[in-house]
Scaffold this motif. Structure first.
Motif, mmCIF file in Angstrom:
data_model
loop_
_atom_site.group_PDB
_atom_site.id
_atom_site.type_symbol
_atom_site.label_atom_id
_atom_site.label_comp_id
_atom_site.label_asym_id
_atom_site.label_seq_id
_atom_site.Cartn_x
_atom_site.Cartn_y
_atom_site.Cartn_z
ATOM 1 N N TYR A 1 31.841 27.415 29.307
ATOM 2 C CA TYR A 1 32.577 28.566 29.852
ATOM 3 C C TYR A 1 31.836 29.132 31.060
ATOM 4 C CZ TYR A 1 35.785 28.972 25.854
ATOM 5 O OH TYR A 1 36.766 28.749 24.921
ATOM 6 N N PRO A 2 32.571 29.494 32.124
ATOM 7 C CA PRO A 2 31.926 30.094 33.296
ATOM 8 C C PRO A 2 31.261 31.418 32.951
ATOM 9 C CG PRO A 2 34.192 29.423 33.788
ATOM 10 C CD PRO A 2 34.028 29.328 32.300
ATOM 11 N N ASP A 3 30.277 31.781 33.763
ATOM 12 C CA ASP A 3 29.560 33.039 33.584
ATOM 13 C C ASP A 3 30.428 34.169 34.122
ATOM 14 O OD1 ASP A 3 27.753 35.063 33.240
ATOM 15 O OD2 ASP A 3 26.344 34.373 34.775
ATOM 16 N N LYS A 4 30.945 35.011 33.230
ATOM 17 C CA LYS A 4 31.832 36.105 33.621
ATOM 18 C C LYS A 4 31.215 37.477 33.397
ATOM 19 C CE LYS A 4 35.506 33.603 34.713
ATOM 20 N NZ LYS A 4 36.076 33.608 36.067
ATOM 21 N N LYS A 5 29.925 37.505 33.016
ATOM 22 C CA LYS A 5 29.293 38.794 32.742
ATOM 23 C C LYS A 5 29.258 39.648 34.004
ATOM 24 C CE LYS A 5 24.824 39.158 31.857
ATOM 25 N NZ LYS A 5 23.551 39.043 31.113
ATOM 26 N N LEU A 6 29.589 40.902 33.845
ATOM 27 C CA LEU A 6 29.579 41.824 34.970
ATOM 28 C C LEU A 6 28.182 41.903 35.570
ATOM 29 C CD1 LEU A 6 31.040 44.071 36.623
ATOM 30 C CD2 LEU A 6 30.219 45.692 34.890
ATOM 31 N N LYS A 7 28.102 41.714 36.881
ATOM 32 C CA LYS A 7 26.825 41.796 37.570
ATOM 33 C C LYS A 7 26.544 43.241 37.970
ATOM 34 C CE LYS A 7 26.397 37.306 37.458
ATOM 35 N NZ LYS A 7 25.434 36.677 36.534
ATOM 36 N N LEU A 8 25.370 43.718 37.618
ATOM 37 C CA LEU A 8 24.985 45.063 38.012
ATOM 38 C C LEU A 8 24.629 45.080 39.489
ATOM 39 C CD1 LEU A 8 22.790 46.115 34.965
ATOM 40 C CD2 LEU A 8 25.191 46.626 35.390
ATOM 41 N N PRO A 9 24.846 46.220 40.170
ATOM 42 C CA PRO A 9 24.565 46.300 41.612
ATOM 43 C C PRO A 9 23.114 45.967 41.921
ATOM 44 C CG PRO A 9 25.770 48.245 40.859
ATOM 45 C CD PRO A 9 25.372 47.489 39.633
ATOM 46 N N GLU A 10 22.927 45.198 42.991
ATOM 47 C CA GLU A 10 21.579 44.873 43.436
ATOM 48 C C GLU A 10 21.151 45.901 44.476
ATOM 49 O OE1 GLU A 10 19.466 42.641 42.405
ATOM 50 O OE2 GLU A 10 20.822 41.822 40.902
ATOM 51 N N VAL A 11 20.002 46.491 44.257
ATOM 52 C CA VAL A 11 19.459 47.449 45.217
ATOM 53 C C VAL A 11 17.989 47.113 45.428
ATOM 54 C CG1 VAL A 11 21.035 49.318 44.596
ATOM 55 C CG2 VAL A 11 18.866 49.107 43.398
ATOM 56 N N PRO A 12 17.469 47.396 46.637
ATOM 57 C CA PRO A 12 16.037 47.149 46.843
ATOM 58 C C PRO A 12 15.199 48.066 45.979
ATOM 59 C CG PRO A 12 16.987 48.336 48.709
ATOM 60 C CD PRO A 12 18.122 47.948 47.823
#
Length: 303
Positions: free
Chosen positions: A145-156
């Motif tokens: 199954y493809p990875d469908k987990k919600l990605k959290l925002p990337e911040v420096p």
């Protein structure tokens, strides 16, 4: 996100090069050597796993405790257990890929001299795990199954905070997975291959979790000692909390419900996530993780 993006430089080192930490690493490395197995010869893969048996313990299904357990036919429940099993191993494949990338970025780099020797055991074992989980999915379902987990925002972020968050994510992922491994390995209703798969994974993960808990605690203590400010601490805690939530919600996959012949999977996903019985199930899965993160001060008491 000001605290995370422009907070005081905390430094990136794992500087707690203590006798206690070194002793733990030596013990875990010795155990890894003693427990070593060749994954390519450790499995006698059967031609098929019967589809009229459970592939996932009914008590671990995402519908357990809800009215859907009574609505679904026995055939649908077995189909759901089959596809939720494949989905669980797919989540492992994606989660392992992420943690391998992050550990490889840090092995033999300044600040990680002390744990790098154990990182070699960690990387080798996780690569083996990814292989046998992927093999199971492809042999018996023909897909991952493809990875469908919600990605959290990337911040420096400050490098030390980023290191901490990386190893918190790894620890949370491993402890959630291990909760399932232990129960699946001990469920005599399941095929021996499924039980063996989960038993081997738990054997290795018990070492990884012991290492991860100590490393996360050290990294957090260093952040606190360096003077992490209140806004940064709050944002860091909120990030960890959101990651834990999205990790549990990733188990509810509309594609799995569709493959099991259950209509309107997206609506079902939302109903199940909000169901009180499922929230109670999440609490049981997360109990050790949340207690640990609360005890060391990452999360507030009363989670």
């Amino acid at each position: 996100m000001e605290g995370l993006t422009r907070g005081k430089d905390m430094g990136a080192s794992v500087s707690a090069d203590t006798a206690e930490f070194r002793a733990l690493l030596e013990k875990l490395s010795d155990k890894a050597t003693a427990d070593y197995y060749n994954p390519y010869t450790a499995f006698d893969w059967p031609e098929v796993i019967p589809t009229d048996d459970f592939w996932m313990s009914p008590e671990l299904l995402t519908v357990h405790g809800t009215e859907m357990m009574d609505v679904l036919t026995p055939e649908q429940l077995r189909a759901l257990s089959r596809w939720e099993s494949v989905h669980f191993y797919s989540l492992n494949v994606h989660g392992i890929r992420e943690l391998l990338i992050e550990v490889m970025r840090r092995i033999h780099t300044p600040g990680f001299e002390t744990p790098s020797e154990f990182f070699h055991h960690f990387v080798g074992e996780e690569n083996d795990h990814m292989w046998f989980f992927a093999t199971f999915c492809l042999r018996y379902a023909g897909k991952i199954y493809p990875d469908k987990k919600l990605k959290l925002p990337e911040v420096p972020r400050d490098a030390a905070i980023e290191n901490f968050l990386v190893f918190v994510r790894i620890l949370v992922f491993e402890q959630i997975v291990d909760h399932y491994n232990v129960r699946l390995a001990g469920d005599e209703r399941l095929h021996t291959t499924i039980r063996h798969l989960n038993r081997l994974h738990h054997q290795d993960e018990s070492r990884h979790i012991a290492f991860g808990r100590r490393l996360v605690q050290l990294l957090w203590e260093q952040l606190v000692a360096a003077g992490i400010d209140a806004p940064t601490r709050r944002e860091t805690s909120n990030y960890v909390d959101r990651y834990i939530t999205t990790s549990m919600e990733s188990f509810y996959n509309p594609a799995v419900y569709r493959d099991a012949g259950i209509a309107d999977g997206y609506a079902l996903r939302q109903r199940l996530i909000a169901h009180p019985a499922r929230q109670g199930a999440h609490d049981r899965v997360l109990h050790k993780t949340m207690d640990f993160l609360t005890r060391i001060g990452v999360l507030d008491a009363g989670w």
